[in-house]
Scaffold this active site. Structure first.
Site, short mmCIF file in Angstrom:
data_model
loop_
_atom_site.label_atom_id
_atom_site.label_comp_id
_atom_site.label_asym_id
_atom_site.label_seq_id
_atom_site.Cartn_x
_atom_site.Cartn_y
_atom_site.Cartn_z
N CYS A 1 -11.04 3.37 -1.24
CA CYS A 1 -9.67 3.61 -0.79
C CYS A 1 -9.49 2.77 0.46
O CYS A 1 -10.40 2.72 1.30
CB CYS A 1 -9.44 5.10 -0.49
SG CYS A 1 -7.83 5.44 0.28
N THR A 2 -8.36 2.11 0.59
CA THR A 2 -8.20 1.20 1.71
C THR A 2 -8.14 1.90 3.06
O THR A 2 -8.27 1.25 4.10
CB THR A 2 -6.95 0.31 1.52
OG1 THR A 2 -5.83 1.14 1.16
CG2 THR A 2 -7.19 -0.72 0.44
N HIS A 3 -7.97 3.21 3.06
CA HIS A 3 -8.08 3.96 4.33
C HIS A 3 -9.53 4.06 4.80
O HIS A 3 -9.79 4.19 6.00
CB HIS A 3 -7.53 5.38 4.17
CG HIS A 3 -6.05 5.48 4.08
ND1 HIS A 3 -5.34 5.07 2.97
CD2 HIS A 3 -5.13 5.95 4.96
CE1 HIS A 3 -4.05 5.30 3.17
NE2 HIS A 3 -3.89 5.83 4.36
N GLY B 1 -2.80 9.33 -4.45
CA GLY B 1 -4.01 9.73 -5.14
C GLY B 1 -3.90 10.97 -6.01
O GLY B 1 -4.65 11.12 -6.98
N CYS C 1 -4.14 -1.01 -2.40
CA CYS C 1 -4.19 0.44 -2.67
C CYS C 1 -5.05 0.62 -3.92
O CYS C 1 -4.73 0.07 -4.98
CB CYS C 1 -2.78 0.98 -2.90
SG CYS C 1 -2.72 2.71 -3.45
N THR D 1 -5.65 3.37 -5.72
CA THR D 1 -5.01 4.16 -6.76
C THR D 1 -4.02 3.33 -7.55
O THR D 1 -3.99 3.36 -8.78
CB THR D 1 -4.30 5.39 -6.14
OG1 THR D 1 -5.26 6.19 -5.46
CG2 THR D 1 -3.63 6.21 -7.22
N ASP E 1 0.85 -1.19 0.00
CA ASP E 1 0.00 0.00 0.00
C ASP E 1 0.89 1.24 0.00
O ASP E 1 2.08 1.16 0.33
CB ASP E 1 -0.92 0.01 1.23
CG ASP E 1 -1.89 1.19 1.21
OD1 ASP E 1 -2.56 1.39 0.19
OD2 ASP E 1 -1.96 1.93 2.21
N SER E 2 0.28 2.37 -0.32
CA SER E 2 1.03 3.63 -0.27
C SER E 2 1.28 4.07 1.16
O SER E 2 2.10 4.97 1.38
CB SER E 2 0.26 4.72 -1.03
OG SER E 2 -1.02 4.91 -0.45
N GLU F 1 -4.57 8.80 8.58
CA GLU F 1 -3.15 8.71 8.90
C GLU F 1 -2.83 9.40 10.24
O GLU F 1 -1.89 9.02 10.93
CB GLU F 1 -2.30 9.35 7.78
CG GLU F 1 -2.38 8.62 6.45
CD GLU F 1 -1.42 7.46 6.35
OE1 GLU F 1 -0.44 7.44 7.07
OE2 GLU F 1 -1.68 6.55 5.53
#
Length: 267
Positions: free
Chosen positions: A184-186, A43, A73, A75, A10-11, A152
């Site tokens: 989005c995985t967040h 993104g 991720c 994106t 992931d980013s 984050e």
């Protein structure tokens, strides 16, 4: 039985929502997680830049003798999937296709919302996948750039998160969507806040769960499952801020992260 680890990329921290689902559905698998935290967010990057970052990250993961890579991720899945699959010989699983299939299967009124980063929404990747199954679907995509830094920072249940969500989700409410893809995985970390605003009549689709299920199926088909009875081992690598990853990441996966190693890509 193949006891090599699965690579999860992931980013940043958000991909841990996918990792958590893989842990639950594939408890015997060893996993190597890499978060490119030094270069988040992806993104707002160009497609060429995202592809470059993904290839560099996968080069690192391949040094760990992995048997498959999950792109946790949206994106990166939307912009770099084809290039990654062409370059690397292991199975590569993204989050976009399983999430789109789940959304198409959930919607009753064919009106589906997708929230994600600017790169994911502008790529049209989810829209294309959904319309392959539901050609007449009305799809409303909304980019939510503040959601990633909110997660984050660990502010997913704060007033800040709720204010941002109300602003971003207004257009979706007006379109009377009955299904929303957390693209989005967040974003699954914001599930409570998003659900509070949209109400119980809107089904929230978590591509993380669907991706873990697809990963299990692909490993089984390829004869790559690790069927040991005892639990898997987990190794974590980031390109920056390991202590922050350790603190917030443990809350996401609901277990302590003992060690996070920092790596410099290209070394």
């Amino acid at each position: 039985m193949d006891n090599r680890p699965i690579g999860v990329f992931d980013s940043g921290i958000g991909g841990l929502t996918v990792l958590k689902e893989i842990m639950e559905q594939l408890p015997g698998e060893d996993i190597v997680y890499f978060g490119d935290t030094a270069r988040i967010p992806y993104g707002s990057r160009s497609k060429e830049t995202v592809i470059k970052y993904v290839i560099e990250s996968f080069d690192f993961l391949m040094t760990k003798d992995i048997k498959a890579i999950v792109i946790a991720c949206n994106t990166a899945s939307a912009l770099a999937m084809e290039e990654a699959q062409a370059k690397f010989s292991v199975p590569i699983i993204g989050v976009v296709e399983p999430g789109a299939k789940a959304a198409a299967g959930c919607s009753k009124n064919n009106t589906i919302g997708i929230i994600g980063t600017e790169g994911t929404i502008n790529s049209g990747a989810y829209q294309k996948k959904v319309r392959k199954i539901l050609p007449t679907a009305e799809i409303i995509g909304v980019s939510c750039p503040l959601f990633v830094p909110i997660v984050e920072e660990g502010w997913e249940n704060s007033d800040v998160a709720e204010l941002a969500a109300r602003k971003y989700l207004l257009d979706l409410k007006e379109h009377n969507i009955d299904t929303l893809v957390l693209g989005c995985t967040h974003y699954p970390t914001l599930r409570y806040t998003i659900g509070k605003i949209l109400g119980e009549k809107v089904t929230l689709v978590n591509p993380a769960y669907e991706t873990a299920k697809l990963t299990k199926n692909i490993l089984k088909e390829e004869g790559l499952l690790n069927e040991k009875i005892d639990g898997g081992t987990y190794r974590y690598y980031v390109s920056d801020a390991p202590s922050k990853f350790q603190r917030i990441g443990g809350n996401i996966i609901r277990r302590e992260i003992d060690v996070v190693e920092k790596v410099v890509l290209g070394n």
